[in-house]
Design a protein around this motif. Structure first.
Motif, short mmCIF file in Angstrom:
data_model
loop_
_atom_site.label_atom_id
_atom_site.label_comp_id
_atom_site.label_asym_id
_atom_site.label_seq_id
_atom_site.Cartn_x
_atom_site.Cartn_y
_atom_site.Cartn_z
N LEU A 293 1.02 -1.08 -0.06
CA LEU A 293 0.09 -0.09 -0.02
C LEU A 293 0.93 1.48 -0.07
CD1 LEU A 293 -2.53 -1.32 2.70
CD2 LEU A 293 -2.77 -1.15 0.28
N ASP A 294 0.27 2.36 -0.57
CA ASP A 294 0.91 3.76 -0.57
C ASP A 294 0.16 4.46 0.40
OD1 ASP A 294 1.89 6.05 -1.05
OD2 ASP A 294 1.94 5.94 -3.24
N PRO A 295 0.82 4.81 1.36
CA PRO A 295 0.08 5.77 2.37
C PRO A 295 -0.54 7.02 1.71
CG PRO A 295 2.44 5.83 2.75
CD PRO A 295 2.08 4.73 1.75
N ALA A 296 -0.02 7.60 0.72
CA ALA A 296 -0.54 8.53 0.04
C ALA A 296 -1.92 8.38 -0.35
CB ALA A 296 0.38 9.14 -1.06
N ASP A 297 -2.24 7.24 -0.75
CA ASP A 297 -3.67 6.81 -1.36
C ASP A 297 -4.64 6.94 0.17
OD1 ASP A 297 -2.71 6.67 -3.63
OD2 ASP A 297 -2.29 4.45 -3.52
N PHE A 298 -4.08 7.36 1.29
CA PHE A 298 -5.15 7.04 2.29
C PHE A 298 -5.32 8.34 3.42
CE2 PHE A 298 -3.94 2.69 1.36
CZ PHE A 298 -5.06 2.05 1.52
N SER A 299 -6.23 8.47 4.00
CA SER A 299 -6.19 9.31 5.01
C SER A 299 -6.50 8.53 6.47
CB SER A 299 -7.82 10.11 4.89
OG SER A 299 -8.01 10.79 3.82
N ALA A 300 -5.64 9.05 7.32
CA ALA A 300 -5.56 8.50 8.81
C ALA A 300 -5.93 9.28 9.76
CB ALA A 300 -3.87 8.26 8.89
N GLU A 301 -6.76 8.55 10.56
CA GLU A 301 -7.40 9.16 11.72
C GLU A 301 -7.25 8.26 13.00
OE1 GLU A 301 -12.04 7.48 10.88
OE2 GLU A 301 -11.41 9.39 10.09
N TRP A 302 -7.52 8.79 14.22
CA TRP A 302 -7.35 8.22 15.29
C TRP A 302 -8.50 7.05 15.55
CZ3 TRP A 302 -2.48 8.56 16.54
CH2 TRP A 302 -1.76 9.96 16.57
N LYS A 303 -8.00 5.97 16.20
CA LYS A 303 -9.01 5.04 16.63
C LYS A 303 -9.26 5.37 18.24
CE LYS A 303 -10.17 0.22 16.15
NZ LYS A 303 -10.96 0.14 17.18
N TRP A 304 -10.36 5.99 18.49
CA TRP A 304 -10.84 6.23 19.78
C TRP A 304 -11.21 5.00 20.66
CZ3 TRP A 304 -8.81 10.67 21.38
CH2 TRP A 304 -8.32 11.62 20.42
N ASP A 305 -11.05 5.09 21.78
CA ASP A 305 -11.26 3.79 22.72
C ASP A 305 -12.59 4.15 23.39
OD1 ASP A 305 -11.26 1.59 24.13
OD2 ASP A 305 -9.82 2.37 25.58
N GLY A 306 -13.75 4.16 22.53
CA GLY A 306 -15.12 3.97 22.94
C GLY A 306 -15.81 3.06 22.32
N ILE A 307 -17.17 3.23 21.84
CA ILE A 307 -17.93 2.24 21.04
C ILE A 307 -18.48 3.14 19.94
CG2 ILE A 307 -18.76 0.96 23.21
CD1 ILE A 307 -21.37 2.16 22.75
N ARG A 308 -18.27 2.36 18.61
CA ARG A 308 -18.75 3.14 17.79
C ARG A 308 -20.45 3.23 17.43
NH1 ARG A 308 -16.91 1.01 12.29
NH2 ARG A 308 -17.75 2.45 10.57
N ILE A 309 -20.64 4.14 17.03
CA ILE A 309 -22.18 4.40 17.00
C ILE A 309 -22.55 5.10 15.75
CG2 ILE A 309 -22.59 4.51 19.63
CD1 ILE A 309 -22.43 7.69 17.74
N GLN A 310 -23.87 5.38 15.62
CA GLN A 310 -24.45 6.16 14.37
C GLN A 310 -25.45 7.10 15.22
OE1 GLN A 310 -26.37 4.50 11.15
NE2 GLN A 310 -24.60 2.82 10.84
N ALA A 311 -25.44 8.50 14.97
CA ALA A 311 -26.41 9.26 15.53
C ALA A 311 -27.17 9.78 14.17
CB ALA A 311 -25.66 10.44 16.04
N VAL A 312 -28.59 9.67 14.31
CA VAL A 312 -29.40 9.82 13.20
C VAL A 312 -30.49 10.98 13.69
CG1 VAL A 312 -30.60 9.00 11.27
CG2 VAL A 312 -28.99 7.53 12.51
N ALA A 313 -30.68 11.89 13.01
CA ALA A 313 -32.06 12.81 13.30
C ALA A 313 -32.62 13.12 12.00
CB ALA A 313 -31.46 14.15 13.98
N GLY A 314 -33.79 13.42 12.02
CA GLY A 314 -34.53 13.58 10.75
C GLY A 314 -36.32 13.72 11.13
N SER A 315 -36.96 13.92 10.19
CA SER A 315 -38.40 14.04 10.24
C SER A 315 -39.07 13.39 9.09
CB SER A 315 -38.84 15.48 9.93
OG SER A 315 -38.34 16.47 11.10
N ARG A 316 -40.07 12.76 9.27
CA ARG A 316 -40.87 11.78 8.44
C ARG A 316 -41.47 12.78 7.36
NH1 ARG A 316 -43.83 6.69 11.34
NH2 ARG A 316 -42.14 5.87 11.93
N GLN A 317 -41.46 12.54 6.35
CA GLN A 317 -42.27 13.28 5.20
C GLN A 317 -43.61 13.72 5.66
OE1 GLN A 317 -42.21 11.76 1.42
NE2 GLN A 317 -42.80 13.39 0.14
#
Length: 573
Positions: free
Chosen positions: A238-262
């Motif tokens: 792999l070439d690191p130039a092809d990637f973005s790097a970010e920290w892996k934080w020590d929590g739990i992976r989640i999704q936060a979703v907000a919206g309104s129904r039509q």
């Protein structure tokens, strides 16, 4: 119920994933509504019965068998449901008197004429468990157990106690439903939340007999994209130039979703917080939900890490655990453990699905999205310079020197994401990699062992281990952790054999094995981190301990001391 019991029995003994999938798909195809819908709810963990607890089962079997015999049998079998199912006295043969006591309200009434009720359906069981008051449960359950065979009793008790343990994940069960109509499992995931057992609209849609369920379409769960562990061979390719790097934080992976129904009035918004497996944990974090509800700029779905933040600093995972799985969340708890989201990705915004965009494009949208939020409960996970493998290696080894700052202790490692990667559910090989920091290891002495559950119910697979404490010549072993994975099947057999041959005492289901300076077994234990813990005798709690090696070559007197772990703990702080 017998048909469902047969399914569970076959799943429990089937090790192959695809074979399990075929068994469930056949069951869902051949079983009518609502029976199959309730089976799906049981397999996905969507059922719970407020009044049906293991204590009810224990009380029932105590009335039917000798308590000492049951205790010995339970110790040998290792599983409550299986033990009770095997020991429950069935009806006597025709013409032979029933030797059991005749008790009103329980087996006595039925056994006088041997008129045991027919086996109930799964639907009848679930509806009755939901509607029956606690005082009436023993009579109800006893009648069912009288009318079922051993396999049926086992399945019933597994259902009641809430631990099927047949090697089927919720995802695999949903995949079996998708197979009915040739759908992608992710299509099931996206309509799952908001649907309720017995899921008749879901089955109608999958089989082409109805429209796609709306479910909670305003705030759907989107199956997450996962990463492969980075291997040495990957670094060479792999070439690191092809990637973005970010920290892996020590929590739990989640999704936060907000919206309104039509069609909903403006302001009638919904907010959900999902784990990466799709579990709705919104009820455990009302402070976070309220912060998002009150922020009109949050209209979409972010992928991030759930953390606890105090005075601007990320706390350890052990602190986060104080907020997880709480049945009640008090104002005091929320004040002491304020929830926070560190955002990784933006999956949707104002009704637009952004998963088809490349990561670099989603990242730009994410930065603008987070900047526009009013709430301080959400911030952006920073990128890490990825100029070379040398720079990434140094950042992984010492996050504080690469921008991690005061939060470095809460960083597990690095995530590498290709700039051009779209957000694809599952774990595709190539777009994303996780590069965790090397775990700590300690050489500890095996002290106690206990049988496992499910397939491991006949093996000693849960091990407690300790290290030395005290002045030389007066050392004592103090427990520092418990592990139940990390070993191969062959190593598990060796450990089980050692426990059986080296037992010196028993405490209920727990065996104490020989451990001293010159006798015993040393285990190399890997773990992610340490935390001070007044609840543990050693004062230390381990994060994710697992057995990485059996040290047959090392005498117990050469195992590590508590000072080694205390030094690691001080280094973290």
């Amino acid at each position: 119920m017998n048909r469902f019991a047969e399914l569970l029995d076959r799943l429990a003994y089937e090790p192959r994933r695809n074979a399990k999938l075929r068994l469930m798909t056949a069951y869902f195809r051949e079983t009518p509504d609502p029976e199959r819908g309730f089976a799906l709810a049981a397999l996905t963990g969507a059922l719970s019965f407020a009044n049906a607890k293991p204590g009810v089962i224990r009380a029932l079997i105590a009335e039917r068998t000798d308590p000492v015999l049951f205790a010995l049998s339970y110790d040998y079998v290792g599983d409550l449901s299986e033990t009770v199912a095997l020991m429950w006295p069935g009806p006597p043969p025709a013409g032979r008197p029933d030797p059991s006591p005749q008790r009103e309200g329980s087996r006595g009434l039925a056994s006088r004429g041997h008129n045991h009720p027919p086996a109930p359906t799964l639907t009848e069981v679930i509806e009755a468990l939901t509607a029956t008051l606690k005082p009436d449960l023993p009579h109800l359950i006893a009648g069912w157990l009288d009318g079922l065979d051993e396999t049926g009793r086992w399945a019933l008790l597994k259902l009641i106690t809430g631990g099927l343990r047949v090697g089927v994940s919720a995802r695999l069960a949903k995949t079996a439903v998708a197979e009915l109509g040739g759908l992608d499992p992710d299509a099931i995931e996206e309509v799952w939340h908001g649907l309720e057992a017995p899921y008749e609209p879901l089955f109608a849609w999958v089989e082409g007999r109805g429209e796609k369920p709306e479910g909670a379409s305003a705030v759907p769960f989107r199956p997450p994209m996962l990463a492969h562990a980075l291997e040495e061979m990957d670094v060479a390719k792999l070439d690191p130039a092809d990637f973005s790097a970010e920290w892996k934080w020590d929590g739990i992976r989640i999704q936060a979703v907000a919206g309104s129904r039509q069609g909903q009035r403006e302001g009638r918004r919904q907010v959900r917080l999902y784990t990466r497996t799709g579990e709705d944990i919104s009820g455990g974090f009302p402070d976070l939900i309220e912060a998002i509800l009150l922020d009109p700029a949050f209209d979409g779905a972010i992928d991030g890490e759930l953390l606890i933040m105090r005075d601007g600093l990320v706390q350890s995972f052990n602190v986060l655990q104080q907020r997880l799985n709480r049945k009640s969340v008090t104002p005091k708890l929320m004040a002491e453990y304020p929830a926070h989201i560190r955002a990784y990705d933006l999956l949707a915004q104002a009704g637009e699905d952004l998963r088809v965009l490349p990561f670099r494009g989603r990242r730009e949208r994410l930065e603008a999205f987070v900047t526009g939020l009013a709430t301080s409960r959400i911030d952006l996970s920073p990128l890490v310079p990825a100029a070379s493998w040398e720079a990434l290696t140094a950042a992984r080894a010492d996050p504080a020197s690469a921008g991690g700052g005061a939060d470095a202790a809460a960083i597990e490692g690095l995530m590498l994401k290709r700039h051009d990667s779209t957000y694809v559910p599952g774990r595709p090989k190539g777009p994303w990699f996780k590069w965790k920091r090397d775990p700590h290891t300690v050489d500890a002495v095996l002290m106690y062992a206990q049988r496992g559950h499910g397939k491991r119910s006949s093996l000693y697979s849960d091990f407690t281990f300790g290290v030395w404490r005290g002045p030389e010549g007066e050392e004592e072993l103090v427990p520092v952790g418990k592990a139940y994975f990390g070993f191969t099947d062959e190593e598990l057999s060796q450990l089980d054999r050692f426990v059986r041959q080296s037992t010196i005492n028993r405490f209920g289901p727990v065996r104490e094995v020989v451990h001293g300076r010159d006798s015993g077994l040393v285990l190399e234990v890997a773990f992610e981190g340490l935390q001070s813990s007044p609840r543990h005798k050693s004062g230390i709690a381990m994060r994710f301990p697992r057995i990485s090696r059996i040290r047959w070559d090392k005498p117990p007197r050469e195992a590590d001391r508590i000072e080694f772990l205390e030094a690691l703990l001080r280094g973290r702080n």
